[in-house]
Design an enzyme around this catalytic site. Structure first.
Site, PDB file in Angstrom:
ATOM      1  NE  ARG A 257      -1.854   1.945   3.518  1.00 19.81           N
ATOM      2  CZ  ARG A 257      -1.739   1.721   4.569  1.00 19.81           C
ATOM      3  NH1 ARG A 257      -2.269   0.861   5.378  1.00 19.81           N
ATOM      4  NH2 ARG A 257      -0.943   2.566   5.582  1.00 19.81           N
ATOM      5  CG  HIS A 261      -6.200   2.138   6.105  1.00 19.31           C
ATOM      6  ND1 HIS A 261      -6.233   0.824   5.627  1.00 19.31           N
ATOM      7  CD2 HIS A 261      -7.435   2.566   6.665  1.00 19.31           C
ATOM      8  CE1 HIS A 261      -7.335   0.232   5.966  1.00 19.31           C
ATOM      9  NE2 HIS A 261      -8.005   1.133   6.356  1.00 19.31           N
ATOM     10  CE1 TYR A 270       0.847   2.729   8.659  1.00 21.65           C
ATOM     11  CE2 TYR A 270      -0.355   4.505   9.750  1.00 21.65           C
ATOM     12  CZ  TYR A 270      -0.239   3.435   8.820  1.00 21.65           C
ATOM     13  OH  TYR A 270      -1.304   3.690   7.686  1.00 21.65           O
TER      14      TYR A 270
END
Length: 365
Positions: A257, A261, A270
């Site tokens: 990805r 998100h 993160y």
């Protein structure tokens, strides 16, 4: 008794730089097919970029980007038959476009308009709308596949999810019933390495997510989700198996990805920049482009013409989305109950009357 092997295959044909890693299937000689796959991946990415821009300017709501994962959906959509049924999750823009859902319908959906799921193309009338709850769509697909089997139809239900969804009870229950009843269903897991901020390495102790099919008594395998040729080959094989009455398949597509998100997320909190940079070197569009350039199937002139064509199509869709009339206020409470409670009926009538007064200039904000 069915025996399942733990020696699960991983299929990959193209290296990140476009070099061949092995012999290609015979169909890969079709230059028109490869150009179609490439076009659809580019169209998906350009539409994706526009959708994110529309969200940032407040014209649609929270959106789930497909950046870096285009090959999976394009291959699925290209291999499914018209009579099959797609039971998607929220990151399935690519396969929806391949199936015939219009870009403006996708924008309507993400803009909070229910009409975005009322697909105009009859070919996708039985496809399900995007599913935002995690993994519940896997059970819905098993219901669809059960109907196909009971009716004796040679049709397949295809359902998709992310790697995080494979930890949900709904997903595991769906695998169990699919294996027990040998249903014509294909589970495609988009293992993009991150379930929001939870990395794959701590999401599950299983060496591969494909192995989760083994406990349910059916075939699972891995494929390089950044290699559209590999996904095209293996999803086709899985669909054929299901159509021939050979039961379900779980296809784990290894991807990444590249974006957040959703547009409500900030992945820089993160993920390291180094990790993302490495993933960009392996992304699917550049990989297929490099292969076609090496094979003499593509050139810069065709590339620029394609980008211009796709950008024009995206802009046409945005214009069509902008031209859609705002739904009536009472639409917000329609399709909630099979039988209308009296209180809700009164509310609908009040909303309709108020809208009529506003239209007649009798009421102001």
């Amino acid at each position: 008794m069915t025996q399942c092997s733990l020696d699960l295959p991983l299929t990959r044909y193209l290296a990140p730089d476009g070099r061949l890693l092995g012999e290609l299937p015979a169909w890969a000689d079709d230059c028109n097919l490869l150009a179609r796959l490439y076009r659809q991946m580019q169209l998906t990415r350009l539409f994706d970029q526009k959708a994110v821009a529309l969200q940032r300017t407040g014209r649609i709501g929270t959106y789930a980007p497909t950046l870096g994962q285009e090959a999976i959906g394009v291959a699925i959509g290209c291999r499914m038959h018209a009579e099959d049924v797609l039971v998607p999750y929220y990151r399935d823009t690519a396969v929806q476009l391949m199936r015939g859902v219009k870009m403006e319908e996708i924008l309507l959906y993400w803009g909070g308009d229910e009409r975005g799921s009322a697909y105009a193309d009859p070919a996708v009338a039985e496809d399900f709308p995007l599913c935002v709850p995690i993994a519940t769509q896997a059970l819905h697909a098993c219901g669809v596949a059960s109907a196909f089997k009971i009716r004796g139809q040679h049709r397949v239900a295809v359902t998709t999810c992310g790697d995080g969804a494979t930890s949900k009870g709904d997903f595991l229950e769906a695998l169990n019933v699919a294996g027990a009843w040998q249903l014509p269903v294909v589970f495609v897991v988009n293992n993009n390495q991150w379930a929001i901020s939870t990395p794959r390495r701590i999401q599950s102790g299983a060496p591969t997510l494909a192995q989760k099919a083994v406990g349910a008594g059916f075939h699972g395998e891995q494929v390089d989700g950044n290699d559209v040729l590999a996904v095209y080959e293996r999803i086709g094989h899985a669909l054929d198996r299901a159509r021939q009455g050979k039961g379900p398949t779980l296809l784990e597509c290894l991807s990444y990805r590249l974006g957040d998100h959703t547009t409500a997320d900030d992945a820089t909190r993160y993920r390291s920049a180094e990790e993302v940079k490495q993933a960009w070197d392996e992304e699917p569009i550049k990989r297929l482009q490099r292969f076609m350039l090496l094979q003499g199937m593509w050139d810069e002139g065709r590339e620029q013409a394609l980008i211009g064509e796709c950008q024009a199509l995206v802009q046409q869709a945005v214009d069509a989305f902008d031209a859609v009339e705002v739904p009536a206020p009472e639409a917000a409470i329609e399709h909630v109950y099979a039988r209308w409670p009296a209180a809700l009926a009164e509310q609908r009538e009040w909303l309709a009357e108020r809208a009529a007064r506003r239209a007649g200039g009798q009421e102001h904000e």
